[in-house]
Design an enzyme around this catalytic site. Structure first.
Site, PDB file in Angstrom:
ATOM      1  N   HIS A 128     -10.408   4.161   8.789  1.00  0.00           N
ATOM      2  CA  HIS A 128      -9.414   4.020   7.720  1.00  0.00           C
ATOM      3  C   HIS A 128     -10.059   4.115   6.340  1.00  0.00           C
ATOM      4  CE1 HIS A 128     -10.398  -0.275   6.855  1.00  0.00           C
ATOM      5  NE2 HIS A 128     -10.529  -0.413   8.163  1.00  0.00           N
TER       6      HIS A 128
ATOM      7  N   ASP B 115      -9.066   2.624   3.318  1.00  0.00           N
ATOM      8  CA  ASP B 115      -9.017   1.510   2.369  1.00  0.00           C
ATOM      9  C   ASP B 115     -10.024   0.424   2.709  1.00  0.00           C
ATOM     10  OD1 ASP B 115      -7.441   1.023   4.697  1.00  0.00           O
ATOM     11  OD2 ASP B 115      -6.443  -0.641   3.692  1.00  0.00           O
TER      12      ASP B 115
ATOM     13  N   GLU C 180      -4.868   0.513   6.169  1.00  0.00           N
ATOM     14  CA  GLU C 180      -5.041  -0.254   7.406  1.00  0.00           C
ATOM     15  C   GLU C 180      -5.027  -1.745   7.140  1.00  0.00           C
ATOM     16  OE1 GLU C 180      -7.478  -2.340  10.559  1.00  0.00           O
ATOM     17  OE2 GLU C 180      -7.806  -2.155   8.397  1.00  0.00           O
ATOM     18  N   GLU C 181      -5.626  -2.166   6.045  1.00  0.00           N
ATOM     19  CA  GLU C 181      -5.889  -3.582   5.817  1.00  0.00           C
ATOM     20  C   GLU C 181      -4.648  -4.392   5.455  1.00  0.00           C
ATOM     21  OE1 GLU C 181      -8.516  -4.860   6.672  1.00  0.00           O
ATOM     22  OE2 GLU C 181     -10.226  -3.540   6.369  1.00  0.00           O
TER      23      GLU C 181
END
Length: 485
Positions: free
Chosen positions: A75, A77, A142-143
């Site tokens: 991902h 981020d 994602e986070e």
């Protein structure tokens, strides 16, 4: 020594470039541009979808065209946490080499998942790679919601096997993860004039270890929101405590390291409160001795504020935060030592519209228990008078002990390092669960180098394990290239 002196040189060079590109969650425009520029520079076929995910491809090495297509997935981020104010939107991360570890100067490092991105990009351009067809998938956000994986374009990937490069333990292969859901509890209050006859004080908690709300939840790190409200609740049993301001934590997937409140107490009670405060600090120090070595609790005079939170809401807020569940709820019966279900009391924020928002995050590898703990949190804060909403959540990833790619990864590790890796699952959210819902026939597993302290400014990566991770990845690709679809 600098990053550019480390081996494997190509992986570290790309990782160094990534640390210089701002990439907060939901603000991935700059890292996305970096990826597209990388593809253009190296003549790599690339495509995107409306949500912003990026896929690049590499053709098979000659003679391996009929091998299964492998998807390398990571991902874009990173979690943005810092010890001091830091402009993550515009400033690069400053990396520091400390012995065998690489870390950042007062911020999160972004190795989660910068090192996975770097490895995938290195595969795309390295002349030393022997492989079947490769697709490299880089997802958005994602986070803070797995937005990219949840909205992945229907025609973005078509591979047979997926290697998620977002794990944090050398020598371990992850074949399952927890699902998660956020629960947001909103208190509405009526501002009241701040009584001038009260003495106002700022109580602060800072310097906690914090950490990943999934991977570190079992370590017993202090929750700054709980420590703060515990003291306020104890004092409210003895005297009037007026609440003017409260703030704690930042991200739903990080254990809160800092919190503060501005309170007012009767002036003639200040001496007793200070005595109680010293006793409280001693108790907390004893409870966390040897663990929270940098945790600080401070108290100082504060100016009289313009207003305070109405007494009823302030009492409900303090009581509910202090008594809310936090930490491990249950352990897995299938995998020894694995947390099954947990909850993180993540943040407390005052809004401009006379609201106070408490954000929590629940995780479980059992879907029904994920919702059970989320519902318990809802019931708890409903009793306190808050409005409660759940996010959409994301599914867990059920382990498949017959996974072919899992066996290939294990064989590669054992061949390289002379020992069997640990096959396990992780109490954190990986995008594999969402991807498996969209592509139910995908065979997938996750692995990576050793990271510690992720989602906090103490995030660090063990340098020797990056070379091991890279060598393992190359051998996996070679082994899969010899297979037939």
């Amino acid at each position: 020594m600098t990053i550019k002196d480390l081996k494997p040189a190509l992986v570290w060079q790309i990782f160094d470039e990534i640390t210089k590109v701002p990439r907060p969650s939901k603000k991935e425009e700059k890292i996305r541009k970096y990826l597209l520029d990388f593809a253009a520079k190296h003549n790599i076929p690339v495509k995107t979808d409306p949500i912003g995910n990026v896929v690049m491809t590499r053709p098979a090495t000659a003679g391996h065209e009929n091998a299964p297509t492998i998807i390398l997935q990571g991902h874009m981020d990173m979690v943005c946490e810092s010890n001091e104010p830091f402009d993550f939107d515009n400033n690069p991360i400053t990396t520091i080499i400390d012995g065998d570890w690489i870390t950042a100067d007062g911020t999160t490092l972004g190795a989660d998942n910068g090192i996975g991105m770097a490895a995938a990009l290195a595969v795309l351009i390295s002349p030393d790679v022997v492989c079947g067809p490769i697709q490299a998938l880089f997802t958005m956000d994602e986070e803070t919601g797995m937005t990219g994986a949840n909205n992945l374009g229907a025609d973005m990937i078509s591979g047979d096997m997926l290697l998620n490069l977002d794990s944090e333990d050398d020598g371990q292969i992850f074949i399952g993860c927890a699902g998660g859901v956020d629960t947001v509890c909103t208190f509405s209050y009526s501002p009241a004039p701040a009584p001038s006859e009260l003495t106002y004080l700022k109580v602060s908690v800072s310097g906690g270890l914090g950490g990943h709300s999934g991977g570190d939840i079992h370590l017993g790190h202090a929750n700054a929101n709980k420590i703060l409200t515990r003291f306020l609740w104890e004092q409210s049993k003895k005297t009037q405590v007026s609440l003017a301001e409260i703030d704690g934590g930042n991200l739903r997937n990080a254990i809160p390291r800092a919190a503060h409140a501005i309170i007012g107490v009767p002036s003639d009670y200040k001496h007793q409160l200070m005595a109680d405060f010293n006793d409280y600090c001693a108790r907390i120090a004893g409870e966390y001795e040897g663990l929270e070595t940098t945790l600080k609790i401070d108290i100082e005079s504060a100016e009289t504020p313009e207003s305070i939170v109405d007494a009823s809401t302030a009492n409900a807020l303090i009581t509910s935060i202090y008594s809310a569940p936090h930490g491990v709820v249950s352990m897995s019966r299938e995998l020894e030592g694995l947390v099954e279900t947990s909850t993180n009391l993540a943040s407390v924020k005052m809004g401009k519209d006379n609201t106070i928002v408490v954000t929590t995050s629940q995780r479980s590898s059992v879907e029904s228990r994920k919702w059970d703990i989320a519902n318990q949190v809802e019931a708890h804060f409903l009793l306190a008078g808050a409005k409660v909403e759940h996010g959409e959540g994301y599914p867990g990833w059920k382990p498949n002990m017959n996974s072919p790619i899992m066996h290939v990864i294990g064989e590669a590790y054992e061949e390289l390092y002379g020992e069997k890796p640990l096959i396990t699952a992780i109490h954190a959210g990986l995008e594999c669960g969402l991807l498996l819902e969209k592509y139910p026939n995908l065979d997938m597993a996750s692995f990576g180098p050793t990271l510690r302290g992720v989602h906090s400014p103490s995030e660090r990566m063990l340098i020797p394990t990056v070379a091991r991770f890279w060598d393992q990845l190359l051998l996996i690709l070679k082994k899969v290239s010899d297979l037939k679809k």
